[in-house]
Design an enzyme around this catalytic site. Structure first.
Site, short mmCIF file in Angstrom:
data_model
loop_
_atom_site.label_atom_id
_atom_site.label_comp_id
_atom_site.label_asym_id
_atom_site.label_seq_id
_atom_site.Cartn_x
_atom_site.Cartn_y
_atom_site.Cartn_z
N LYS A 9 0.84 -1.20 0.00
CA LYS A 9 0.00 0.00 0.00
C LYS A 9 0.87 1.24 0.00
CE LYS A 9 -4.27 -1.34 -0.14
NZ LYS A 9 -4.74 -2.42 0.63
N LYS B 167 -3.11 -13.30 -7.71
CA LYS B 167 -4.13 -14.11 -7.06
C LYS B 167 -5.52 -13.57 -7.40
CE LYS B 167 -4.48 -11.58 -2.74
NZ LYS B 167 -4.40 -11.45 -1.32
N LYS C 92 -10.85 -9.86 -4.62
CA LYS C 92 -12.10 -9.10 -4.64
C LYS C 92 -11.90 -7.70 -5.20
CE LYS C 92 -14.25 -11.05 -0.50
NZ LYS C 92 -13.81 -10.83 0.87
P1 TYM Z 1 -10.11 -11.94 3.13
O1 TYM Z 1 -11.48 -11.44 3.44
O2 TYM Z 1 -9.31 -11.18 2.12
O3 TYM Z 1 -10.16 -13.44 2.63
C1 TYM Z 1 -10.85 -14.45 3.35
C2 TYM Z 1 -10.16 -15.79 3.18
O4 TYM Z 1 -10.03 -16.13 1.78
C3 TYM Z 1 -8.68 -16.48 1.49
N1 TYM Z 1 -8.37 -16.09 0.10
C4 TYM Z 1 -7.79 -16.90 -0.81
N2 TYM Z 1 -7.38 -18.18 -0.74
C5 TYM Z 1 -6.85 -18.73 -1.86
N3 TYM Z 1 -6.72 -18.06 -3.04
C6 TYM Z 1 -7.13 -16.78 -3.17
N4 TYM Z 1 -7.02 -16.15 -4.33
C7 TYM Z 1 -7.69 -16.14 -2.01
N5 TYM Z 1 -8.18 -14.89 -1.77
C8 TYM Z 1 -8.59 -14.88 -0.48
C9 TYM Z 1 -7.86 -15.71 2.50
O5 TYM Z 1 -6.59 -16.30 2.69
C10 TYM Z 1 -8.73 -15.77 3.74
O6 TYM Z 1 -8.51 -16.99 4.44
N6 TYM Z 1 -7.37 -10.31 7.01
C11 TYM Z 1 -8.30 -11.34 6.57
C12 TYM Z 1 -9.56 -11.43 7.41
C13 TYM Z 1 -9.34 -11.69 8.86
C14 TYM Z 1 -8.95 -12.92 9.46
C15 TYM Z 1 -8.91 -12.67 10.85
C16 TYM Z 1 -8.60 -14.18 8.96
C17 TYM Z 1 -9.53 -10.80 9.86
N7 TYM Z 1 -9.28 -11.38 11.08
C18 TYM Z 1 -8.53 -13.68 11.77
C19 TYM Z 1 -8.22 -15.18 9.87
C20 TYM Z 1 -8.18 -14.93 11.26
C21 TYM Z 1 -8.72 -11.03 5.15
O7 TYM Z 1 -8.68 -9.88 4.70
O8 TYM Z 1 -9.26 -12.09 4.48
#
Ligand code: TYM
Length: 356
Positions: A115, A207, A210
């Site tokens: 960022k 990857k 969203k």
């Molecule tokens: P987020 O919302 O971006 O994504 C949610 C979950 O989806 C997985 N993911 C992927 N896995 C494989 N290939 C991809 N292209 C891909 N894109 C997303 C992410 O690895 C994630 O498991 N910071 C976190 C949210 C969060 C969180 C937590 C997760 C907040 N507190 C505590 C675990 C524990 C996030 O932005 O995920």
């Protein structure tokens, strides 16, 4: 006791990366959990406001995410499903952890560095850059650590992109326990899903994300069959007409084979699928004429077979007559999550000297 925790941001309908990297794994862990295991899945609305959203967008996104979790098969009888902001202890622990967290470690986090380099080429010595970059983005990993630690999670299922954040959460435990002399917080174990990193359909070096502006790059849970088919059929591959699995030289074709493998009821590996494909091609005129087209058609079929029912349930859960049921789930989930968090907060407040 085993405590499984994970979170997802309510910033749009989940895509196949979220599904394969997280949700499918959550559902599997729920179904295989031994009695006595606690499972918590949080829709992390506080994390979603690091980027301001238009009025109403966040509320809608939370609803849709809840519908998606239920559609995938998370069962509120077995899993605690809740909105992060309904459990104030997440924020309280974030502050307490921030008092023992390292600035240096946080500055080295890739998400922050990306960022920073996106918003400016200058360093933080530049006042303009300091104004544009927000502190919430910097301290984001501390809130994520608090999410996990406040429930004494032992296992955290995520995709590969969360690995560094989880390593930081472990560091937070070490720092806190060291500062306050005792094993107050529990060290969580990272469980990276078999689908570590699902790649964009338009650019297999990135990857699936969203925030990708190209809608053809992602398939979401709500995409109708026609879109699923269109997006896979137009997925970027290469000019070699045959099918082979080689992630380095053929990332596009390999991403499709990996997708297929994750959706294959026979659980064949990508390499196995490629070799089955060649065997088939020798005996089928259609396949022989257009290998990659036939491969894509196979992927469409495999994806649709699993996602079709999920999409149907997703829209059902969003029907107005289900609103009351969704409210109840969130109400109940919040109550249970506050109870779980309070147990840890007693220990933490005591350790810090904030106890009565
Ligand atoms: P987020 O919302 O971006 O994504 C949610 C979950 O989806 C997985 N993911 C992927 N896995 C494989 N290939 C991809 N292209 C891909 N894109 C997303 C992410 O690895 C994630 O498991 N910071 C976190 C949210 C969060 C969180 C937590 C997760 C907040 N507190 C505590 C675990 C524990 C996030 O932005 O995920």
């Amino acid at each position: 006791p085993k405590v499984i925790f994970s979170g997802i941001q309510p910033t749009g309908v989940p895509h196949l990366g979220n599904y394969l990297g997280a949700l499918k794994q959550w559902k599997r862990m729920q179904d295989e959990a031994e009695p006595g295991t606690t499972l918590l899945f949080s829709i992390v609305d506080l994390h979603a406001i690091t980027m301001p959203r238009r009025q109403g967008t966040l509320a809608q996104g939370k609803r849709e995410m809840l519908a998606a979790l239920l559609a995938v098969g998370l069962d509120p009888q077995r899993s605690i499903i809740f909105y992060q902001s309904t459990v104030p202890a997440h924020s309280e622990l974030q502050w307490i952890l921030s008092c023992t967290a390292s600035m240096g470690y946080l500055s080295r986090m890739t998400q922050w560095k990306d960022k920073m380099s996106m918003s400016t080429t200058a360093s933080l010595q530049d006042d303009g850059a300091k104004t544009r970059l927000k502190h919430g983005l910097f301290s984001y990993p501390i809130l994520q650590a608090a999410d996990i630690l406040v429930h004494r999670a032992t296992h955290v299922p995520v995709g590969d992109d969360q690995r560094q954040h989880l390593e930081f959460a472990r560091e937070c435990v070490t720092n806190f326990n060291h500062a306050y002399g005792g094993a107050h917080l529990v060290v969580p174990e990272t469980m990276v899903s078999p689908a570590k990193r699902v790649m964009s359909l338009r650019d297999p070096s990135k990857k699936m994300s969203k925030s990708d502006p190209d809608p053809l790059s992602t398939i979401t849970l709500s995409d109708p069959p026609s879109q699923v088919s269109k997006k896979i059929m137009t997925a970027l591959t290469d000019s070699t007409p045959t099918v082979s699995y080689d992630p380095v030289t053929r990332p596009g074709v390999s991403n499709l084979l990996e997708l297929w493998s994750h959706f294959d009821p026979d659980q064949r590996t990508p390499a196995q699928l490629a070799s089955d494909f060649i065997t088939n091609a020798d005996s089928s005129v259609v396949v022989r004429r257009n290998h990659l087209g036939a491969l894509k058609a196979g992927v469409v079929e495999a994806v649709e077979a699993e996602m079709g029912g999920i999409r149907e349930r997703y829209f059902e859960f969003l029907m107005p007559e289900k609103a009351g049921y969704l409210d109840e789930i969130i109400e109940e989930g919040g109550r249970k999550a506050r109870e779980s968090a309070e147990e840890t907060m007693k220990i933490v407040r005591e350790a810090v000297g904030l106890g009565a």
